[in-house]
Design a protein around this motif. Sequence first.
Motif, short mmCIF file in Angstrom:
data_model
loop_
_atom_site.label_atom_id
_atom_site.label_comp_id
_atom_site.label_asym_id
_atom_site.label_seq_id
_atom_site.Cartn_x
_atom_site.Cartn_y
_atom_site.Cartn_z
N ASN A 76 0.82 -1.21 0.00
CA ASN A 76 0.00 0.00 0.00
C ASN A 76 0.85 1.27 0.00
O ASN A 76 0.41 2.32 0.43
N ALA A 77 2.05 1.17 -0.46
CA ALA A 77 2.93 2.33 -0.47
C ALA A 77 2.54 3.27 -1.59
O ALA A 77 2.09 2.86 -2.67
N PRO A 78 2.67 4.58 -1.36
CA PRO A 78 2.36 5.51 -2.44
C PRO A 78 3.42 5.40 -3.55
O PRO A 78 4.53 4.94 -3.31
N PRO A 79 3.06 5.81 -4.73
CA PRO A 79 4.03 5.72 -5.83
C PRO A 79 5.23 6.64 -5.58
O PRO A 79 5.12 7.62 -4.87
N SER A 80 6.31 6.30 -6.18
CA SER A 80 7.51 7.12 -6.04
C SER A 80 7.30 8.46 -6.76
O SER A 80 6.61 8.54 -7.78
N PRO A 81 7.91 9.53 -6.24
CA PRO A 81 7.75 10.82 -6.91
C PRO A 81 8.46 10.82 -8.25
O PRO A 81 9.47 10.12 -8.43
#
Length: 114
Positions: free
Chosen positions: A106-111
């Motif tokens: 559930n990690a946010p996408p990388s910038p």
Amino acid sequence: MKRVLLSILIGFILVAVYLGILVVIYFTSASRSPYFAYLQMPVRLPTEIFYYFSPPTAEDYAPVLTIRKVLMAVTFFLVNILLYSIPPYLLLTLIARFRKPESPPNAPPSPPSF
């Protein structure tokens, strides 16, 4: 901690299986070949080192089972387990070092990189 316990378990399995195979070979061979000593060498290494520094006495060859013989047999078995758990530990360490770490689901996408 898991790696240490797993490597000790692998060492125990290796020594137990090897000793089991040696027992089967010893009792099934009819000629008691002199080459059997060469088959024992991987698990007799702690015994050979011990007898190098402390030569056996006459009572070591007696057919009577003494406390000293039992303690030596248990000690040699434990030393073999520790000796044969070192290569699996090194292999598990090497695998863990080169394994790519997993990202949480559930990690946010990388910038974005510009």
